[in-house]
Design a protein around this motif. Structure first.
Motif: not given
Length: 139
Positions: A95-105
Motif C-alpha cells: 500500500x502507499x508507504x510513508x515515513x517520519x522521524x520522531x524522538x523519544x519524549x
C-alpha cells in the motif's frame, strides 16, 4: 514528526504495542505506542491518515538518506509485486508507504517510523506500522 535529509544508520527496532489499525481504529488517527530502546519509557504517536508522513521514496531514492537494501535487510519494507508497482518499488503491505522521524519524549533518542495506509480491499482501509527503529545520523 519530521522528514529526514541526512544519511542515517538504522538501529534496533523498538517494541510497538499495536501495528495494524482497521477502518475506524485509524479514524481520526491511529494511536501508536512504542517503548524507547534507550530509556524504556512508553511513547505514543498519532498517525493521521492522509496527513501524517512523507513518501518513503524520499528515504531510499539514490541512497540519499538510507539505501533500499538496508531497509529491506531491517525488515522495514518489502519489494512490491508487479501488479502494485504504482505504489512504489518498496512498500509496506503493498500500500502507499510513508515515513517520519520522531524522538523519544523523555530522552530524545531518534526514531524512524514506517507505515502504510490505504484500501486493501473494498470497504477495508488498513494502516500498518511496519515498525519504529532507532537511528543515528552519519556524518
Amino acid at each position: 514528526m519530521y522528514s529526514l535529509s541526512k544519511k542515517i544508520n538504522i538501529g534496533t527496532q523498538a517494541d510497538v504495542l499495536k501495528t495494524v489499525f482497521r477502518n475506524e481504529e485509524a479514524d481520526p488517527y491511529a494511536a501508536v505506542t512504542y517503548t524507547c530502546n534507550h530509556c524504556r519509557q512508553r511513547n505514543t504517536l498519532e498517525i493521521t491518515p492522509y496527513e501524517s508522513g512523507f513518501p518513503v521514496l524520499q528515504l531510499y531514492d539514490e541512497g540519499k538518506v538510507i539505501s533500499g537494501e538496508e531497509l529491506l535487510k531491517a525488515g522495514a519494507i518489502a519489494k512490491t509485486s508487479d501488479s502494485r508497482q504504482h505504489f512504489g518499488a518498496l512498500t509496506v503491505n503493498e500500500l502507499p508507504t510513508l515515513y517520519f522521524g520522531t524522538g523519544c519524549q523523555f530522552c530524545q533518542s531518534k526514531y524512524l517510523c514506517l507505515f502504510s495506509y490505504g484500501e486493501k480491499q473494498p470497504g477495508l482501509n488498513i494502516l500498518t506500522v511496519s515498525g519504529i527503529w532507532q537511528y543515528e545520523e552519519t556524518y
